[in-house]
Design a protein around this motif. Structure first.
Motif, short mmCIF file in Angstrom:
data_model
loop_
_atom_site.label_atom_id
_atom_site.label_comp_id
_atom_site.label_asym_id
_atom_site.label_seq_id
_atom_site.Cartn_x
_atom_site.Cartn_y
_atom_site.Cartn_z
N THR A 331 0.76 -1.09 -0.05
CA THR A 331 -0.13 -0.23 -0.36
C THR A 331 0.87 1.71 0.08
O THR A 331 1.41 1.43 0.71
N LEU A 332 0.66 2.39 -0.84
CA LEU A 332 1.60 3.64 -0.94
C LEU A 332 1.70 4.36 0.63
O LEU A 332 0.07 4.58 1.77
N GLN A 333 2.53 4.44 1.23
CA GLN A 333 2.20 5.23 2.37
C GLN A 333 2.98 6.43 2.19
O GLN A 333 3.25 6.85 1.14
N PRO A 334 2.77 7.25 3.13
CA PRO A 334 2.56 8.91 3.08
C PRO A 334 4.70 9.30 2.75
O PRO A 334 5.04 8.09 3.73
N ILE A 335 4.75 10.20 2.09
CA ILE A 335 5.86 10.58 2.61
C ILE A 335 5.92 12.42 2.90
O ILE A 335 4.76 13.01 3.45
N ILE A 336 7.49 12.49 2.90
CA ILE A 336 7.30 13.86 3.51
C ILE A 336 8.05 14.94 2.65
O ILE A 336 7.93 15.43 2.07
N ALA A 337 6.88 16.01 2.88
CA ALA A 337 7.49 17.20 2.49
C ALA A 337 7.00 19.00 2.83
O ALA A 337 6.32 19.07 3.54
N ARG A 338 8.59 20.03 2.26
CA ARG A 338 7.65 21.35 2.86
C ARG A 338 6.79 22.02 2.74
O ARG A 338 6.67 21.89 1.69
N LEU A 339 6.53 22.77 3.08
CA LEU A 339 4.84 23.64 2.50
C LEU A 339 5.88 25.22 1.78
O LEU A 339 6.84 25.24 1.98
N SER A 340 5.59 24.97 0.53
CA SER A 340 5.97 26.04 0.03
C SER A 340 5.10 27.41 0.28
O SER A 340 5.97 28.54 -0.10
N LYS A 341 4.19 27.56 1.36
CA LYS A 341 4.16 28.90 1.07
C LYS A 341 3.01 28.33 2.59
O LYS A 341 2.65 27.42 2.86
N ALA A 342 2.48 29.56 3.80
CA ALA A 342 2.43 29.18 4.69
C ALA A 342 0.27 28.96 5.02
O ALA A 342 0.30 28.94 3.80
N HIS A 343 -0.12 27.84 5.88
CA HIS A 343 -1.63 27.24 5.06
C HIS A 343 -2.54 27.65 7.05
O HIS A 343 -1.28 26.89 7.71
N VAL A 344 -3.15 28.14 6.53
CA VAL A 344 -4.29 27.94 7.38
C VAL A 344 -5.75 26.93 7.94
O VAL A 344 -5.49 26.60 6.57
N CYS A 345 -5.44 26.17 8.22
CA CYS A 345 -6.05 24.88 8.79
C CYS A 345 -7.24 24.79 10.21
O CYS A 345 -6.32 24.93 11.31
N ARG A 346 -8.13 24.67 9.51
CA ARG A 346 -9.43 24.61 11.31
C ARG A 346 -9.94 23.72 10.96
O ARG A 346 -10.05 22.52 10.11
N GLY A 347 -10.38 23.52 12.30
CA GLY A 347 -11.17 22.19 13.00
C GLY A 347 -10.46 21.37 13.56
O GLY A 347 -9.49 21.55 14.28
N ASP A 348 -10.89 20.86 14.52
CA ASP A 348 -10.11 19.24 14.82
C ASP A 348 -10.12 17.76 14.78
O ASP A 348 -10.09 17.50 15.69
N ARG A 349 -10.69 17.55 13.30
CA ARG A 349 -10.28 16.71 12.38
C ARG A 349 -9.52 16.87 11.98
O ARG A 349 -8.45 17.83 11.78
N SER A 350 -8.50 15.39 11.60
CA SER A 350 -6.93 15.51 10.36
C SER A 350 -8.09 15.68 9.33
O SER A 350 -9.04 15.10 9.07
N THR A 351 -7.20 16.90 8.97
CA THR A 351 -7.53 17.14 7.12
C THR A 351 -7.23 17.26 5.99
O THR A 351 -5.30 17.19 6.29
N TYR A 352 -6.65 16.22 5.07
CA TYR A 352 -6.16 16.07 4.34
C TYR A 352 -6.58 16.80 3.18
O TYR A 352 -8.02 16.92 2.06
N TRP A 353 -5.80 17.59 3.00
CA TRP A 353 -6.09 18.80 1.91
C TRP A 353 -5.32 18.21 0.40
O TRP A 353 -4.68 18.37 0.21
N PRO A 354 -6.10 18.95 -0.75
CA PRO A 354 -6.22 19.04 -1.84
C PRO A 354 -4.72 19.55 -2.12
O PRO A 354 -4.21 20.61 -2.33
#
Length: 408
Positions: A331-354
């Protein structure tokens, strides 16, 4: 409410590798081998020329030049009948067997013949090759594979190149992991087929085609059940068909808390045992998962949220790993990358952002750019996404922060 990790673990507990079956090799693209494949031939089957030119003895060249008598013309598919002696050469085509006595090939461009021109027997050919070495332009017998050698291992996913290898070793049928059969059922009174112009209050069924496509991309076999109305009878009729014939059932919509969200109730009536309902996930919180079992079969049932991006993310996180497990592949596993820009995430759940991944998996400086996504109904943004950036916590995430991502 389950976390994503807890829910994935529960789902995979009900998976086991499917039985194997024999299929025509030509129809096996994307499937997983269930046997080792042994070569029945040497490849190439003889020492061969890899160019059009002249088979020569390097001993006949002085200061990179030779004036040699043509004794034979050897085409691909023919067999040499004459061995080379001192001062002799045979014109040879790409793929043709090397004559006895030859230890190199001089390309035709290094002769006084035009490319495509055939020499005449007993002609004297002028050849010039300043850097001629033994073995030049020759592919030795068995260098690619040898008779009796294992060339493909059980568990290999079959791509086009593997199909070519199967043909080379004479395998027209092959044992593979059986392709999972996945029923897809969209639900909702508001849905109309894609070819219809929606009337007031209606929308086209995009989730059905989306899921059918994702099932095919995962090398499984989709069984499209179309659209069910928001009635128990309509749902029951189509669900019964899926439970009797399929390894998985994917229902889109009808699993939230609305008055017409009837899917969990109908599934329970038909003997599907709920394992969990709701995941701490954005988008995709209403996800429902259960199992149907009888003496003949097991069917894993997913009630996916009705919004298209929720459907997409839920399939990626939970259904795709099941199909990988059933087919016997990682199964495909996550890899790590650095954010190219700041990002604001709201809510209390894990978010999977396109998001858009910049740089490949081996690139230590790879970055990920969260896209301008408008929520779970915004399928169009996924056109530009090649990854889902995972944000486990709310708040501002600065540019340069390392985040896990799933490649799409």
């Amino acid at each position: 409410m389950k976390t994503v990790t807890e829910a994935q673990s529960l789902v995979l507990q009900y998976c086991q590798r499917l039985s194997s079956c024999e299929v025509a090799a030509a129809e096996a693209l994307g499937l997983v081998l269930a046997e080792d494949v042994i070569s029945d031939v040497d490849s190439p089957p003889h020492d061969k020329s890899v160019v059009d030119g002249f088979a020569v003895r390097t001993a006949d060249f002085v200061e990179g030049k030779g004036r040699l008598e043509v004794i034979e013309i050897i085409t691909a598919g023919s067999v040499p009948t004459k061995a080379l002696s001192a001062g002799q050469t045979s014109q040879i085509m790409t793929g043709a067997p090397l004559p006895t006595g030859a230890d190199a090939i001089v390309i035709v461009e290094r002769s006084n013949l035009a490319r495509g021109e055939l020499a005449k027997l007993a002609d004297l050919i002028e050849l010039h090759e300043p850097k001629l070495k033994p073995g030049q332009n020759i592919m030795r017998r068995g260098i690619a594979m040898q008779q009796g050698e294992q060339v493909l291992a059980s568990g290999t996913r079959l791509r086009a190149v593997e199909l070519g290898i199967l043909a080379e070793v004479g395998r027209t049928k092959i044992a593979v992991q059986r392709r999972p059969v996945v029923a897809v059922l969209a639900t909702g009174d508001e849905l109309v087929p894609p070819h219809c112009k929606p009337a007031a209050g209606k929308i086209r069924n995009s989730n059905g085609p989306l899921l059918v496509g994702m099932v095919r991309e995962a090398d499984a076999a989709p069984y499209d059940l179309g659209i069910a109305l928001d009635t128990a009878d309509s749902l029951r009729e189509k669900i019964v068909t899926a439970l009797a014939n399929c390894d998985l059932l994917l229902l889109s919509g009808g699993v939230s808390a609305g008055v017409l969200d009837l899917v969990p109730t109908v599934l329970a009536e038909l003997g599907v045992v709920e394992v969990f309902h709701q995941v701490s996930l954005k988008p995709g919180k209403p996800l429902w998962f259960g199992v149907y079992e009888n003496d003949a079969r097991r069917c894993l049932v997913f009630g996916l949220p009705g919004n298209p991006v929720s459907t997409f993310v839920s399939f990626t996180l939970f259904v795709r790993p099941v199909l990988d497990r059933l087919l016997g592949r990682p199964t495909l596993q996550p890899i790590i990358a650095r954010l190219s820009k700041a990002h604001v995430c709201r809510g209390d759940r894990s978010t999977y952002w396109p998001s858009r991944l910049i740089g490949d998996e081996a690139d230590a400086t790879r970055q990920v750019e969260p896209l301008n996504w408008h929520g779970s109904g915004d399928l169009r943004t996924l056109l530009n996404a090649n990854a889902l950036a995972i944000f486990e916590t709310a708040g501002e995430h600065p540019a340069g922060e390392e985040v896990p991502i799933l490649r799409l």
